[in-house]
Design a protein around this motif. Structure first.
Motif, short mmCIF file in Angstrom:
data_model
loop_
_atom_site.label_atom_id
_atom_site.label_comp_id
_atom_site.label_asym_id
_atom_site.label_seq_id
_atom_site.Cartn_x
_atom_site.Cartn_y
_atom_site.Cartn_z
N ASP A 82 0.81 -1.22 0.00
CA ASP A 82 0.00 0.00 0.00
C ASP A 82 0.84 1.28 0.00
OD1 ASP A 82 -2.53 0.98 -0.31
OD2 ASP A 82 -2.91 1.22 1.83
N ARG A 83 2.04 1.21 -0.57
CA ARG A 83 2.88 2.39 -0.72
C ARG A 83 3.50 2.39 -2.10
NH1 ARG A 83 6.58 2.53 4.76
NH2 ARG A 83 4.87 2.55 6.30
N PRO A 84 3.62 3.56 -2.72
CA PRO A 84 4.28 3.63 -4.03
C PRO A 84 5.73 3.17 -3.90
CG PRO A 84 3.08 5.66 -3.56
CD PRO A 84 3.11 4.88 -2.28
N ALA A 115 2.13 -11.54 -9.70
CA ALA A 115 0.96 -12.27 -9.19
C ALA A 115 1.24 -12.72 -7.77
CB ALA A 115 0.65 -13.47 -10.07
N SER A 116 0.27 -12.54 -6.89
CA SER A 116 0.45 -12.99 -5.51
C SER A 116 0.36 -14.51 -5.47
CB SER A 116 -0.63 -12.38 -4.61
OG SER A 116 -1.92 -12.76 -5.02
N ARG A 117 1.04 -15.10 -4.50
CA ARG A 117 1.07 -16.56 -4.39
C ARG A 117 -0.32 -17.14 -4.17
NH1 ARG A 117 5.08 -20.00 -6.08
NH2 ARG A 117 7.08 -18.93 -5.95
N ASP A 118 -1.22 -16.37 -3.55
CA ASP A 118 -2.58 -16.87 -3.36
C ASP A 118 -3.47 -16.54 -4.56
OD1 ASP A 118 -3.10 -14.17 -3.08
OD2 ASP A 118 -3.64 -14.26 -0.96
N LEU A 119 -2.86 -15.94 -5.60
CA LEU A 119 -3.54 -15.63 -6.86
C LEU A 119 -4.71 -14.66 -6.70
CD1 LEU A 119 -3.36 -19.13 -8.58
CD2 LEU A 119 -2.12 -17.06 -9.21
N THR A 120 -4.64 -13.81 -5.69
CA THR A 120 -5.68 -12.80 -5.53
C THR A 120 -5.18 -11.42 -5.94
OG1 THR A 120 -5.07 -12.37 -3.23
CG2 THR A 120 -6.74 -14.05 -3.62
N GLY A 121 -3.93 -11.32 -6.34
CA GLY A 121 -3.36 -10.06 -6.79
C GLY A 121 -2.66 -10.24 -8.12
N PRO A 142 -1.62 -3.15 -2.83
CA PRO A 142 -2.38 -2.89 -1.60
C PRO A 142 -2.34 -4.00 -0.57
CG PRO A 142 -3.86 -3.33 -3.43
CD PRO A 142 -2.50 -3.23 -4.01
N ARG A 143 -2.04 -5.24 -1.00
CA ARG A 143 -2.05 -6.35 -0.05
C ARG A 143 -0.65 -6.91 0.14
NH1 ARG A 143 -4.25 -10.77 -1.33
NH2 ARG A 143 -4.75 -11.37 0.81
N ALA A 144 -0.32 -7.23 1.39
CA ALA A 144 0.97 -7.84 1.72
C ALA A 144 0.94 -9.32 1.35
CB ALA A 144 1.25 -7.68 3.21
#
Length: 314
Positions: A82-84, A115-121, A142-144
């Motif tokens: 959540d930071r540039p 891509a996030s490892r949980d595939l939601t990003g 936005p998500r860690a």
């Protein structure tokens, strides 16, 4: 699609909610764990028992940081959520030097996928290359969590082939696992409804069709994006193997209409669950629709779609 032949061979039914903040648009559907052994990293091909076909599937990419003498070096291995931030990396050639010469594919020298490892990003980015070979791009996630970074490119050397290298990126912050949601063949984003037709089959090429509508009306004036009317990326659940998907037709070829259907030819390297990300441009904005799909003879959509062809294509 190579990149245009690259980003992509892809596949069908995952289940992980996809946040609207991800991708240049939003993506729905979630991610589900495939059957045991279905997505073993070493699987080179699989057989389509239903159709009696058996053909070698193209190898999945993105599982290794080095291939054919080229190496992806991530200069920014971690950022805060959540930071540039500025993401920097380079590709080292067979002599260990930064690669500075690339072939253009789908209008770009290199395509960068996060891509996030949980595939939601998900992010599809186009970084800028400096004269010394260093690539950089602005990003805000936005998500860690743990992310996979894919660099899709072709070295401008004699006999150079398209490569997809992958490495890990850590995004610090308060991590909360995504809540799985039901899989669907329909995704909505910004008032658009995208419907997926066709099937994925292990070791057998199939046509996948994405149909775009807005407010109940088919969209027939899609705008070109990366040399096509859409771009598709497919990732296998479990190891995030990156599949190359090839678009059918091109803007201006006299045969490909600007919607509502966009088609791709894809081959799954194995049975299992896949997450599909479809980028399309309309009225000057690129949006992303996401689908969870399953590849294998147990896919109930195969017969309904005419053996997986989908009856239409892009």
């Amino acid at each position: 699609m190579n990149t245009g032949t690259k980003i992509t061979t892809f596949a069908v039914v995952l289940a992980a909610s996809f946040g609207t903040a991800y991708g240049v648009g939003a993506a729905l559907d979630p991610v589900r764990t495939p059957a045991a052994g279905a997505n073993a990293p070493g699987a080179a091909h699989a057989h389509d028992d239903t159709a009696g076909e058996a053909s070698a599937a193209p190898p999945a990419g993105g599982l290794a940081v080095s291939e054919a003498g080229y190496t992806l070096e991530l200069l920014t291995p971690r950022i805060a959520s959540d930071r540039p931030a500025e993401l920097r990396f380079l590709i080292r050639d067979t002599d260990g030097r930064p690669l500075t010469s690339y072939q253009r594919a789908h209008e770009k020298e290199l395509h960068l996928i996060l891509a996030s490892r949980d595939l939601t990003g998900y992010r599809h980015l186009h970084p800028v290359r400096a004269a010394d070979g260093t690539w950089s791009t602005a990003v805000s996630l936005p998500r860690a969590g743990d992310y996979r970074v894919f660099a899709d490119f072709t070295p401008a050397v004699e006999g150079g082939r398209n490569l997809t290298l992958g490495t890990d990126l850590s995004v610090a912050g308060d991590y909360r696992p995504a809540t799985p949601a039901p899989a669907s063949r329909t995704a909505t984003v910004d008032g658009y409804t995208v419907t997926l037709g066709g099937s994925l089959r292990p070791g057998a090429e199939r046509e996948l069709r994405l149909t775009v509508a807005k407010d109940g009306r088919e969209v027939t004036d899609l705008q070109p994006y990366l040399g096509a009317y859409g771009h598709l990326v497919a990732l296998r659940a479990g190891d995030l193997a990156y599949l190359h998907v090839h678009p059918g037709g091109a803007p201006g070829d006299g045969a490909t209409a600007p919607g509502p259907d966009v088609s791709f030819d894809a081959t799954a390297p194995s049975a299992g669950t896949y997450r599909l990300y479809f980028d399309f441009r309309h009225k000057g904005t690129v949006r992303t629709a996401a689908f969870t799909v399953t590849a294998g003879p147990d896919d109930g959509h195969a017969d309904a779609d005419g053996g997986g062809t989908g009856g239409h294509g892009h």
